[in-house]
Design a protein around this motif. Structure first.
Motif, PDB file in Angstrom:
ATOM      1  N   GLU A   1      -4.015   2.881  -3.298  1.00 32.82           N
ATOM      2  CA  GLU A   1      -3.024   3.498  -2.421  1.00 32.82           C
ATOM      3  C   GLU A   1      -2.287   2.467  -1.583  1.00 32.82           C
ATOM      4  OE1 GLU A   1      -6.131   4.467  -2.760  1.00 32.82           O
ATOM      5  OE2 GLU A   1      -5.820   6.342  -3.884  1.00 32.82           O
ATOM      6  N   ASP A   2      -2.925   1.321  -1.301  1.00 36.99           N
ATOM      7  CA  ASP A   2      -2.307   0.280  -0.482  1.00 36.99           C
ATOM      8  C   ASP A   2      -1.706  -0.842  -1.323  1.00 36.99           C
ATOM      9  OD1 ASP A   2      -3.114   1.660   1.771  1.00 36.99           O
ATOM     10  OD2 ASP A   2      -4.998   0.544   1.968  1.00 36.99           O
ATOM     11  N   PHE A   3      -1.620  -0.644  -2.633  1.00 30.15           N
ATOM     12  CA  PHE A   3      -1.122  -1.679  -3.534  1.00 30.15           C
ATOM     13  C   PHE A   3       0.301  -2.078  -3.131  1.00 30.15           C
ATOM     14  CE2 PHE A   3       0.612  -2.916  -7.815  1.00 30.15           C
ATOM     15  CZ  PHE A   3      -0.194  -4.021  -7.988  1.00 30.15           C
ATOM     16  N   HIS A   4       0.501  -3.379  -2.901  1.00 26.42           N
ATOM     17  CA  HIS A   4       1.766  -3.870  -2.335  1.00 26.42           C
ATOM     18  C   HIS A   4       2.954  -3.592  -3.255  1.00 26.42           C
ATOM     19  CE1 HIS A   4       4.380  -6.312   0.149  1.00 26.42           C
ATOM     20  NE2 HIS A   4       4.687  -7.080  -0.885  1.00 26.42           N
ATOM     21  N   TYR A   5       2.726  -3.593  -4.572  1.00 26.70           N
ATOM     22  CA  TYR A   5       3.826  -3.432  -5.520  1.00 26.70           C
ATOM     23  C   TYR A   5       3.864  -2.019  -6.111  1.00 26.70           C
ATOM     24  CZ  TYR A   5       3.558  -8.481  -5.153  1.00 26.70           C
ATOM     25  OH  TYR A   5       3.514  -9.764  -4.655  1.00 26.70           O
ATOM     26  N   LYS A   6       3.260  -1.065  -5.422  1.00 25.65           N
ATOM     27  CA  LYS A   6       3.204   0.308  -5.916  1.00 25.65           C
ATOM     28  C   LYS A   6       4.600   0.875  -6.153  1.00 25.65           C
ATOM     29  CE  LYS A   6       1.881   3.445  -3.009  1.00 25.65           C
ATOM     30  NZ  LYS A   6       0.992   4.255  -2.143  1.00 25.65           N
TER      31      LYS A   6
END
Length: 437
Positions: free
Chosen positions: A372-377
């Motif tokens: 959920e916190d993935f920078h490149y989401k």
């Protein structure tokens, strides 16, 4: 004032703008977890020098122990300030320092005298190295030694608490302004590790050198702002895919890759080279990724930053982990690396594309991250939505161009075949008309 002195002075001024107070909080300098160490143990083992207790007196690091003591005599000891004065300064901090490390420590460090001496010699060596470098002293050990030490000082298990370095620096270079000690030491450290001495958050709590350098690796405010704006645009979009296709699959879907030379990158606010500034232009379908030089030291550098991020509090961004996960999604085979290399995204110094593939495919093993916190989401969502559009004209055109127009003669052959088909159809029509007539 020399050029180097001017740089440090400028760095101090810039750093003071971002530092309102130095926070000394309770923390632990962790050991590498077993699950990560067994993937690649050598990536976490210093090659030249031991700093701190975890690799204390290991045989392959032994020759640098006498070197540290000689350095102390040469650069630190003064007529009025010898080893005993430094021991007296560190003794009151011994329990606090011990509590910064996982127990038990290696044999020999149970004795207070040995532990204190190790902190004095290791700390004074690190401080003097950050402050001056003294390249000529390493030449007789081999020109590679200073380079290796630079990497060794950023290994997770090769750290001293920053407050120890600060205390020793105060003794080596007295200054009536306490705040100057902090900013000078930080500026020296970032200069030594080839980072710009600015852009640290306010109320910074510096744990150790790895933590300090890691903090300066964050993407610029400008890049973060773009990410926030894109996220707002895409917040109503959903993708059925959790991850991206590989680089070659994305190329077949009409997405273009473009490398950006980090030597020429100048963030408007930070002015720092940054490998994490990845962008996707939804209009042109172009994925821009800063050029990454992959050499023999790349894996160990990434692994130590990534294991450091494994112990960061929840909510703190993990840019190295997220970058590796993103690149691992793009790279499945040597063909993917070949595409990224030809697009100037990867500068391969390992010799072959399969070696880069293997490196990225293993880097994420046993690494924990929060999806959920993935920078490149946001980029993943945009790319996947592009790939999932029904009757994707981009994909059809890209495949047509790749399969049928990949040489100068291909369009002529296609046109000739098309004309032949039309003539055949016309001839058939006239034949039928003639028959019925």
């Amino acid at each position: 004032m020399t050029s180097s002195s001017c740089d440090i002075e400028k760095g101090c001024v810039e750093f003071e703008h971002g530092l309102s107070s130095f926070q000394e909080e309770s923390f632990t300098i962790f050991k590498v977890p077993h699950r990560l160490r067994e993937v690649n143990e050598k990536a976490y083992e210093p090659n030249v020098i031991s700093i701190g207790p975890y690799h204390y007196r290991k045989p392959h690091l032994a020759r640098m122990e006498d070197f540290k003591k000689r350095w102390f005599e040469k650069f630190v000891k003064k007529p009025h300030l010898g080893i005993d004065q430094f021991r007296e300064a560190i003794r009151p901090l011994e329990e606090k320092i011990r509590n910064c490390y996982e127990q038990p420590l290696p044999p020999g460090l149970e004795a207070k005298a040995n532990f204190v001496d190790m902190m004095v010699y290791d700390g004074c060596f690190a401080v003097q190295l950050l402050q001056n470098g003294h390249l000529n002293d390493f030449i007789k050990h081999g020109r590679h030694v200073l380079n290796e030490i630079q990497y060794d000082l950023l290994f997770l298990e090769n750290q001293l608490p920053f407050f120890v370095l600060l205390e020793l620096y105060r003794m080596i270079k007295p200054n009536p302004e306490p705040q100057r000690h902090i900013c000078e030491l930080v500026a020296f450290a970032l200069k030594f590790f080839e980072r710009r001495p600015l852009y640290l958050p306010k109320n910074t709590s510096i744990r150790h050198l790895l933590h300090l350098v890691h903090t300066t690796s964050n993407p610029s405010h400008l890049g973060t702002q773009v990410e926030v704006e894109n996220k707002k645009k895409e917040e109503n979009l959903q993708s059925s895919r959790n991850w991206m296709p590989s680089a070659t699959e994305l190329e077949d879907a009409g997405i273009h890759f473009s490398g950006v030379s980090i030597q020429n990158m100048q963030n408007q606010e930070q002015g720092e080279k940054n490998k994490f500034e990845i962008t996707f232009d939804n209009a042109t379908k172009e994925l821009k990724i800063p050029t990454l030089e992959v050499d023999d030291s790349t894996e160990r550098e990434f692994r130590n930053y990534m294991v450091h991020e494994q112990f960061l509090p929840l909510g703190v961004p993990t840019y190295f982990v997220d970058y590796v996960i993103f690149m691992d999604e793009l790279i499945n085979t040597g063909k993917d690396v070949e595409l990224l290399r030809k697009s100037k995204i990867i500068d391969n110094w390992l010799g072959n594309d399969e070696a880069v593939t293997k490196m990225f495919n293993k880097l994420g093993d046993s690494i924990y991250y929060i999806r959920e916190d993935f920078h490149y989401k946001n980029i993943v969502i945009q790319v996947n939505n592009h790939c999932e559009i029904k009757c994707n004209i981009w994909k059809w055109m890209a495949k047509l161009k790749k399969d049928y127009f990949n040489t100068p003669w291909s369009p002529i052959s296609f046109l000739a075949a098309f004309v032949l088909l039309v003539l055949t159809i016309v001839q058939t029509i006239f034949s039928l008309l003639s028959y019925y007539h």
